[in-house]
Design an enzyme around this catalytic site. Structure first.
Site, PDB file in Angstrom:
ATOM      1  N   ASN A 106      29.643  34.717  55.451  1.00 31.87           N
ATOM      2  CA  ASN A 106      28.214  35.004  55.318  1.00 31.87           C
ATOM      3  C   ASN A 106      27.466  34.103  56.300  1.00 31.87           C
ATOM      4  O   ASN A 106      27.308  32.911  56.059  1.00 31.87           O
ATOM      5  CB  ASN A 106      27.791  34.718  53.867  1.00 31.87           C
ATOM      6  CG  ASN A 106      26.287  34.815  53.667  1.00 31.87           C
ATOM      7  OD1 ASN A 106      25.555  35.270  54.546  1.00 31.87           O
ATOM      8  ND2 ASN A 106      25.833  34.374  52.498  1.00 31.87           N
TER       9      ASN A 106
ATOM     10  N   LYS B 207      24.425  34.070  57.078  1.00 32.96           N
ATOM     11  CA  LYS B 207      23.033  33.775  56.679  1.00 32.96           C
ATOM     12  C   LYS B 207      22.091  33.936  57.881  1.00 32.96           C
ATOM     13  O   LYS B 207      22.323  34.790  58.715  1.00 32.96           O
ATOM     14  CB  LYS B 207      22.947  32.393  56.028  1.00 32.96           C
ATOM     15  CG  LYS B 207      23.958  32.251  54.881  1.00 32.96           C
ATOM     16  CD  LYS B 207      23.745  31.032  54.040  1.00 32.96           C
ATOM     17  CE  LYS B 207      24.792  30.983  52.930  1.00 32.96           C
ATOM     18  NZ  LYS B 207      24.655  29.850  52.036  1.00 32.96           N
TER      19      LYS B 207
ATOM     20  N   HIS C  19      23.006  37.560  46.313  1.00 36.57           N
ATOM     21  CA  HIS C  19      23.308  36.177  46.696  1.00 36.57           C
ATOM     22  C   HIS C  19      22.303  35.240  46.025  1.00 36.57           C
ATOM     23  O   HIS C  19      21.133  35.593  45.854  1.00 36.57           O
ATOM     24  CB  HIS C  19      23.251  36.021  48.221  1.00 36.57           C
ATOM     25  CG  HIS C  19      23.768  34.694  48.664  1.00 36.57           C
ATOM     26  ND1 HIS C  19      22.981  33.576  48.668  1.00 36.57           N
ATOM     27  CD2 HIS C  19      24.995  34.302  49.069  1.00 36.57           C
ATOM     28  CE1 HIS C  19      23.712  32.538  49.070  1.00 36.57           C
ATOM     29  NE2 HIS C  19      24.938  32.957  49.325  1.00 36.57           N
TER      30      HIS C  19
ATOM     31  N   GLU D 157      20.671  32.851  47.046  1.00 42.68           N
ATOM     32  CA  GLU D 157      19.443  32.602  47.823  1.00 42.68           C
ATOM     33  C   GLU D 157      18.460  33.759  47.654  1.00 42.68           C
ATOM     34  O   GLU D 157      17.243  33.558  47.643  1.00 42.68           O
ATOM     35  CB  GLU D 157      19.810  32.354  49.295  1.00 42.68           C
ATOM     36  CG  GLU D 157      20.438  30.973  49.466  1.00 42.68           C
ATOM     37  CD  GLU D 157      21.456  30.858  50.580  1.00 42.68           C
ATOM     38  OE1 GLU D 157      21.477  31.710  51.488  1.00 42.68           O
ATOM     39  OE2 GLU D 157      22.256  29.898  50.538  1.00 42.68           O
TER      40      GLU D 157
ATOM     41  N   GLU E 146      29.918  32.277  42.829  1.00 37.98           N
ATOM     42  CA  GLU E 146      29.416  31.167  43.637  1.00 37.98           C
ATOM     43  C   GLU E 146      28.519  30.280  42.776  1.00 37.98           C
ATOM     44  O   GLU E 146      27.331  30.576  42.588  1.00 37.98           O
ATOM     45  CB  GLU E 146      28.591  31.703  44.810  1.00 37.98           C
ATOM     46  CG  GLU E 146      29.357  32.628  45.716  1.00 37.98           C
ATOM     47  CD  GLU E 146      28.717  32.705  47.096  1.00 37.98           C
ATOM     48  OE1 GLU E 146      29.380  32.339  48.061  1.00 37.98           O
ATOM     49  OE2 GLU E 146      27.549  33.100  47.194  1.00 37.98           O
TER      50      GLU E 146
ATOM     51  N   GLY F 259      26.364  25.170  49.971  1.00 38.34           N
ATOM     52  CA  GLY F 259      25.736  24.398  51.038  1.00 38.34           C
ATOM     53  C   GLY F 259      25.526  22.939  50.696  1.00 38.34           C
ATOM     54  O   GLY F 259      24.818  22.221  51.392  1.00 38.34           O
TER      55      GLY F 259
ATOM     56  N   SER G 128      30.741  25.897  49.491  1.00 35.76           N
ATOM     57  CA  SER G 128      31.279  24.781  50.277  1.00 35.76           C
ATOM     58  C   SER G 128      32.778  24.886  50.532  1.00 35.76           C
ATOM     59  O   SER G 128      33.473  23.869  50.622  1.00 35.76           O
ATOM     60  CB  SER G 128      30.925  23.438  49.617  1.00 35.76           C
ATOM     61  OG  SER G 128      29.519  23.247  49.617  1.00 35.76           O
TER      62      SER G 128
HETATM   63  P1  PGA Z   1      28.500  27.608  51.802  1.00 36.39           P
HETATM   64  O1  PGA Z   1      27.801  28.990  51.405  1.00 36.39           O
HETATM   65  O2  PGA Z   1      29.941  27.939  52.130  1.00 36.39           O
HETATM   66  O3  PGA Z   1      27.752  27.094  52.972  1.00 36.39           O
HETATM   67  O4  PGA Z   1      28.407  26.728  50.598  1.00 36.39           O
HETATM   68  C1  PGA Z   1      28.466  29.928  50.622  1.00 36.39           C
HETATM   69  C2  PGA Z   1      27.575  31.115  50.379  1.00 36.39           C
HETATM   70  O5  PGA Z   1      26.357  30.946  50.221  1.00 36.39           O
HETATM   71  O6  PGA Z   1      28.053  32.266  50.341  1.00 36.39           O
END
Ligand code: PGA
Length: 253
Positions: free
Chosen positions: A10, A12, A95, A97, A167, A173, A213
């Site tokens: 992803n 982003k 997601h 976010e 997740e 992140g 992460s």
């Molecule tokens: P990250 O993001 O690997 O940077 O923690 C994962 C995600 O949001 O799908």
């Protein structure tokens, strides 16, 4: 039946079109030697046409990071599913976010899942608890409700078009990952709720990814967990070497 591993990147809101092409080329080259693992990348909308053209002969899957459930209309700034048909194989929906920053409700996400399946695109439905949910012992209830709402209009026969991604929001992140045991346990609980919502066959065959992460240093141990079928990767998907190292690790399981 063994479930095929999927490593999904992803990206982003990162990479210009030019940078996205370079990264896509690196991922395709790096993942090439590991055909047993399915690999998908989710660039920004603007990079999709160029990447689709570049990857036309590749086994790499291409996906969008979001979509609106309406066919078209007055939704400034949004992208509708008919615009993605023929361009992508998969769509990430729900997601954290989107839920937290853009205020998307589980009900709206369920509408998107329905609309995506109507277009014969694969849905990657994301679910996950906030840290306060976990600390309060509410992980299973929160995640279970997100699964139920997201899939409320999906029949068992359509579940091959659905991939889930667990997740934990506190792990995205942040550099904090769920322990391999936490990931396995919560994904196992999701499987149990699929057995209740549908049947044992659906619970056994649906692929459920871990995200939060994931990096080349922690992936092997998480990937070995019985219930984990792959990773949804943010930060580590932005470097072709790191991302394809995850593919290599999954291929070696
Ligand atoms: P990250 O993001 O690997 O940077 O923690 C994962 C995600 O949001 O799908």
């Amino acid at each position: 039946m063994a479930r095929q591993q999927l490593i999904a990147g992803n990206w982003k809101m990162n990479k210009t079109i030019e940078e996205a092409l370079a990264l896509g080329e690196g991922v395709a080259a790096g993942a090439g030697p590991y055909p047993a693992v399915e690999v998908a990348i989710f660039p920004t909308f603007v990079a999709l046409p160029a990447l689709a053209a570049m990857l036309a002969d590749s086994t790499l899957k291409l996906g969008a990071q979001n979509a609106h459930p309406a066919e078209s209309g007055a939704f400034t700034g949004e992208i509708a599913l008919p615009m993605l048909v023929g361009l992508v194989d998969m769509v990430i929906l729900g997601h954290s976010e989107r839920r937290a920053i853009f205020g998307e409700s589980s009900e709206f996400i369920g509408d998107k899942v329905r609309a995506t399946l109507d277009k014969d695109l694969t849905t990657v439905l994301c679910v996950g608890e906030q840290l306060e949910d976990r600390n309060a012992g509410n992980t299973d209830a929160v995640v279970g409700a997100q699964v139920r709402d997201g899939l409320r209009a999906v029949a068992a026969a359509e579940m091959p078009g659905v991939i889930l991604a667990y997740e934990p929001v506190w792990a995205i992140g942040t550099g904090l990952t769920a322990s391999p045991e936490q990931a396995d346990e919560t994904i196992g609980t999701i499987r149990a709720s699929l057995a209740e919502l549908y049947d044992g066959d659906v619970a056994d065959t649906v692929r459920i990814l871990y995200g939060g992460s994931v990096n080349p240093g922690n992936w092997d141990e998480i990937a070995r967990q019985e219930n984990v079928d792959g990773a949804l990767v943010g930060g580590a998907s932005l470097k072709a070497e790191d991302f394809t190292e995850l593919v290599r690790i999954s291929a070696a399981l």
